[in-house]
Design an enzyme around this catalytic site. Structure first.
Site, PDB file in Angstrom:
ATOM      1  CG  HIS A  63       1.986   8.361  11.431  1.00  0.00           C
ATOM      2  ND1 HIS A  63       3.101   7.663  11.515  1.00  0.00           N
ATOM      3  CD2 HIS A  63       0.993   7.792  10.681  1.00  0.00           C
ATOM      4  CE1 HIS A  63       2.712   6.552  10.460  1.00  0.00           C
ATOM      5  NE2 HIS A  63       1.723   6.743  10.161  1.00  0.00           N
ATOM      6  CG  HIS A 117      -3.053   7.074   8.883  1.00  0.00           C
ATOM      7  ND1 HIS A 117      -2.392   7.272   7.576  1.00  0.00           N
ATOM      8  CD2 HIS A 117      -2.161   6.339   9.693  1.00  0.00           C
ATOM      9  CE1 HIS A 117      -1.310   6.701   7.773  1.00  0.00           C
ATOM     10  NE2 HIS A 117      -1.256   5.748   8.662  1.00  0.00           N
ATOM     11  CE1 TYR A 171      -1.672   2.440  11.132  1.00  0.00           C
ATOM     12  CE2 TYR A 171       0.649   1.580  10.896  1.00  0.00           C
ATOM     13  CZ  TYR A 171      -0.249   2.534  10.709  1.00  0.00           C
ATOM     14  OH  TYR A 171      -0.047   3.885  10.589  1.00  0.00           O
ATOM     15  NE  ARG A 185       6.121   7.700   7.769  1.00  0.00           N
ATOM     16  CZ  ARG A 185       4.952   7.875   7.695  1.00  0.00           C
ATOM     17  NH1 ARG A 185       3.952   7.203   7.431  1.00  0.00           N
ATOM     18  NH2 ARG A 185       4.728   9.336   8.050  1.00  0.00           N
ATOM     19  CE1 TYR A 206       4.728   2.235   9.701  1.00  0.00           C
ATOM     20  CE2 TYR A 206       3.754   3.179  11.289  1.00  0.00           C
ATOM     21  CZ  TYR A 206       3.908   3.182  10.145  1.00  0.00           C
ATOM     22  OH  TYR A 206       3.036   3.465   9.203  1.00  0.00           O
TER      23      TYR A 206
END
Length: 239
Positions: free
Chosen positions: A161, A163, A109, A158, A148
């Site tokens: 995906h 959000h 991110y 994870r 990640y």
């Protein structure tokens, strides 16, 4: 659907949401309530507005390939995320704000607290927004995020995906969820997904490959319809 059906109240199935305390999902241990909840009256500012119908968006707000461009295109698999926002009866929810944020193709991110070793992409910001049209449709063009590792366990990852946030008629009605990608082998292994007891509820989080919405020789498309409540409701994080 008859008029009676469209007026019928459909109660929320409380088993649709995961339990607040799920030890395998370790952050729930500290953040789940240990005492009875207290009802706090909502203020006028929490139950009215804002009205997004006249919000002016930037040309590339829903195009993550271009909205953080610093001289080149981002690295990764180009994908389209699209769908409709509807109520429990399938009626469209028009002119509502849909926001999204995600990791880059390497699983990192653009956030000061993300220290994962994958490099930042100089041409990818990882955020976008759009308004649904009159029929409840929304559309984003982006890069498929990478998986990640996270500190839930010694070897936990994870799944890829995105959000998603949907703003209702007031601040208090904002809903947040995540879209996962059809066929991802990490999906059933994720402790967050395993915390959802109802398999049908977990299925509502999967974006389905939609070849009819592809851009030939450019992008695959994943359709993610969002149902706000009722028997076919999408699973939301903040309910």
């Amino acid at each position: 659907m008859s008029e009676l059906d469209t007026r019928r109240f459909v109660a929320r199935d409380r088993n649709w949401q995961p339990k607040g305390y799920t030890p395998d999902y370790k952050t729930t241990i500290a953040r789940s309530p240990s005492q009875a909840l207290v009802s706090i009256p909502q203020s006028l500012s929490e139950t009215t507005g804002p009205d997004f119908s006249h919000l002016k968006l930037g040309k590339y707000d829903n195009d993550l390939l271009l909205n953080f461009n610093h001289g080149g295109l981002p690295v990764g698999e180009r994908v389209i995320m699209c769908g409709r926002v509807v109520d429990q009866y399938g009626k469209p929810v028009p002119h509502t704000l849909v926001e999204m944020w995600q990791a880059n193709a390497g699983g990192r991110y653009r956030h000061k607290n993300d220290s994962y070793l994958a490099p930042l992409d100089p041409n990818f910001g990882g955020v976008g927004r759009t308004l649904t049209d009159a029929d409840g449709y929304y559309y984003f063009r982006t890069i498929k995020p990478g998986p990640y590792p996270w500190r839930n366990g010694p070897n936990e990852w994870r799944p890829s995906h995105i959000h998603v946030s949907i703003s209702g008629p007031s601040i208090a009605t904002k809903l947040i969820t995540q879209m996962y990608f059809e066929g991802d082998p990490l999906f059933p292994k994720c402790p967050i997904i395993r915390a959802i007891a109802n398999p049908a509820a977990a299925e509502t989080l999967i974006g389905r490959l939609d070849l009819s919405s592809n851009v030939p020789m450019d992008c695959l498309a994943y359709r993610f319809n969002i149902v706000l409540r009722g028997q076919r409701q999408t699973r939301f994080e903040n309910q």
